[in-house]
Design a protein around this motif. Structure first.
Motif, mmCIF file in Angstrom:
data_model
loop_
_atom_site.group_PDB
_atom_site.id
_atom_site.type_symbol
_atom_site.label_atom_id
_atom_site.label_comp_id
_atom_site.label_asym_id
_atom_site.label_seq_id
_atom_site.Cartn_x
_atom_site.Cartn_y
_atom_site.Cartn_z
ATOM 1 N N LEU A 158 22.538 18.280 21.333
ATOM 2 C CA LEU A 158 23.512 18.547 20.279
ATOM 3 C C LEU A 158 23.043 17.929 18.967
ATOM 4 N N SER A 159 23.347 18.593 17.859
ATOM 5 C CA SER A 159 22.872 18.148 16.537
ATOM 6 C C SER A 159 23.891 17.223 15.881
ATOM 7 N N SER A 183 35.137 18.500 14.297
ATOM 8 C CA SER A 183 34.122 19.540 14.257
ATOM 9 C C SER A 183 33.937 20.180 15.620
ATOM 10 N N VAL A 184 33.353 21.377 15.610
ATOM 11 C CA VAL A 184 33.102 22.078 16.860
ATOM 12 C C VAL A 184 32.075 21.327 17.697
ATOM 13 N N ILE A 185 31.160 20.613 17.041
ATOM 14 C CA ILE A 185 30.199 19.780 17.775
ATOM 15 C C ILE A 185 30.942 18.714 18.571
ATOM 16 N N ALA A 186 31.928 18.087 17.940
ATOM 17 C CA ALA A 186 32.712 17.057 18.621
ATOM 18 C C ALA A 186 33.469 17.641 19.804
ATOM 19 N N GLU A 238 26.824 18.592 12.998
ATOM 20 C CA GLU A 238 28.079 17.891 12.816
ATOM 21 C C GLU A 238 28.231 17.396 11.384
ATOM 22 N N PRO A 239 29.431 17.420 10.814
ATOM 23 C CA PRO A 239 29.642 16.834 9.483
ATOM 24 C C PRO A 239 29.280 15.351 9.497
ATOM 25 N N ALA A 289 32.758 31.101 19.945
ATOM 26 C CA ALA A 289 32.836 31.326 21.391
ATOM 27 C C ALA A 289 33.160 30.048 22.159
ATOM 28 N N VAL A 290 33.083 28.907 21.486
ATOM 29 C CA VAL A 290 33.249 27.629 22.175
ATOM 30 C C VAL A 290 34.588 27.538 22.898
#
Length: 334
Positions: free
Chosen positions: A162-163, A130-133, A120-121, A88-89
Motif C-alpha cells: 500500500l502507498s 482516505s480509501v487507503i486507510a 494516502e493524503p 470498487a473498494v
C-alpha cells in the motif's frame, strides 16, 4: 457464503433484456444452452474486457459478486482488481470474509490493486478517512483473524505494498507483519514468505522516510542467520530460499546489515542469497572487515556472486592490486 435469489436462468433472462446478448454467444447457442453459468461467465469476461466503462458492464461485475457460484464470484473479484478503481473498494471489502479461502485471497489482492494508482493524503486526520486507510484497516483486521496460511500470505503482501505517505500509517502497517516473523514451522512457510515480501515492499517504497523497528530488524536477521526449519521436498526448499532472499534484501534496503549477517549470507546454499550479500558489500563502506568479506565473495563458485563482489572491490578496495580482477577474467565463466 449463503446466498438466496432467483434461479439462474431467470436472472440471465433479465440480464439479456437489460444488457443484451454477449457478442460471442450466438442465438443458436443460447437457444440450446443448458448451462446458465457459462453464459453469465461470458458476460463477466466481456464486462472486464470493456474495462467496465459503462454502467451496464459495471453492474454485470457487481452481479458477479453476488453470485452463489464460487467461480463466478472469483472472476468478478479478479476483474474489479484489474480495473484498479478505488470506487470498487467498498464493493469488495465485504467479500474478505467469504467462506472460500481462494476468494478471500483474491479479495485481498484486488483491494491492493484497486488503490494501486493513488496514495494516502499526507498527515492530519484526513488521512484516516482516505480509501487507503479503509483498505489498510480491512487487511489488518483480517490478518489477525485469518487461519489459512496462503490467505495470510496474500494479506501480508498486500498490506506491505500500500502507498502510505503518513509515517504513522507506515509504522502501523509494519507492526502486524513484524509480529509474524517468528514463525518457524513448515506449515507457516507460505505466510512467512508473504510477510517478508510485504516488509520488503514496505521498506523499498519508504526509503528515507521510515526505518524498520528494531524488533523487525531482529526478526529478519534471525531468518538470514538461522536456524530455519529443515524441509525435505524441493518446493519447501525453494520457499525457504525465497524467504531468506527477501529478508536479506529488506535488511540491505533498510541499511541494517552487519558483518555477521553478510558472513552468514555469503555461506548460504542459495546463490541468490549470496549475490544479495555481495551486493550489500558495495554499499557497506563502514562494515567491519569489509575487505576480507569482499575477497571471500570474489572466490564464490557462481559468476553472479563474483560479479557483485567485483563491483564492491572496485569501490574503494582497488588501490594498488588488480590481481583479483585478472583472476576473475581468467575463470571459465568470468
Amino acid at each position: 457464503m449463503n446466498r438466496q435469489g432467483a434461479p439462474a436462468l431467470l436472472v440471465l433472462s433479465i440480464m439479456f433484456l437489460v444488457f443484451g446478448t454477449p457478442s460471442s454467444v450466438s442465438a443458436q447457442s443460447i437457444k440450446n444452452a443448458v448451462d446458465a453459468t457459462t453464459i453469465f461467465r461470458q458476460f463477466l469476461f466481456e464486462a472486464e474486457d470493456s474495462r467496465a466503462v459503462d454502467p451496464k458492464a459495471f453492474a454485470t461485475l457487481r452481479a458477479g459478486l453476488e453470485s452463489a457460484d464460487d467461480e463466478l464470484r472469483l472472476i468478478a473479484i479478479r476483474a474489479f482488481g484489474r480495473l484498479e478503481r478505488a470506487d470498487a473498494v467498498n464493493l469488495l471489502i465485504n467479500s474478505i470474509t467469504d467462506e472460500s479461502a481462494e476468494i478471500r485471497a483474491e479479495v485481498a489482492n484486488a483491494l491492493g490493486q484497486s488503490v494501486e494508482s493513488i496514495s494516502e493524503p499526507a498527515g492530519g486526520e484526513r488521512a484516516e478517512l482516505s480509501v487507503i486507510a479503509t483498505v489498510h484497516a480491512a487487511l489488518t483486521s483480517r490478518l489477525y483473524k485469518e487461519t489459512d496460511s496462503k490467505v495470510r500470505a496474500v494479506l501480508a503482501q498486500t498490506l506491505g505494498r500500500l502507498s502510505f505517505r503518513n509515517t504513522q500509517s507506515i509504522a502501523a502497517a509494519e507492526q502486524p507483519l513484524s509480529a509474524l516473523l517468528d514463525m518457524r514451522d513448515v506449515e507457516s512457510l507460505h505466510t512467512l514468505l508473504g510477510v517478508v515480501d510485504g516488509l520488503e515492499s514496505l521498506t523499498r517504497q519508504n526509503v528515507g522516510r521510515h526505518s524498520l523497528m528494531s524488533e523487525t530488524v531482529e526478526g529478519l536477521r534471525s531468518i538470514v542467520i538461522g536456524p530455519m526449519p529443515v524441509v525435505e521436498n524441493a518446493q519447501d526448499q525453494d520457499t525457504l530460499a525465497r524467504v531468506r532472499r527477501l529478508a536479506m534484501s529488506t535488511l540491505a534496503i533498510n541499511g541494517t546489515v552487519d558483518r555477521t549477517i553478510v558472513e552468514s549470507a555469503l555461506s548460504d546454499i542459495d546463490p541468490q542469497v549470496r549475490r544479495l550479500a555481495a551486493t550489500a558489500l558495495g554499499a557497506a563502506d563502514a562494515l567491519n572487515d569489509r575487505a576480507a568479506l569482499v575477497m571471500a565473495a570474489l572466490n564464490d563458485s557462481v559468476a553472479m556472486v563474483r560479479y557483485e563482489a567485483l563491483r564492491a572491490y572496485g569501490d574503494g578496495l582497488q588501490t594498488n592490486d588488480c590481481q583479483p580482477i585478472i583472476d576473475i577474467l581468467n575463470t571459465d565463466d568470468g
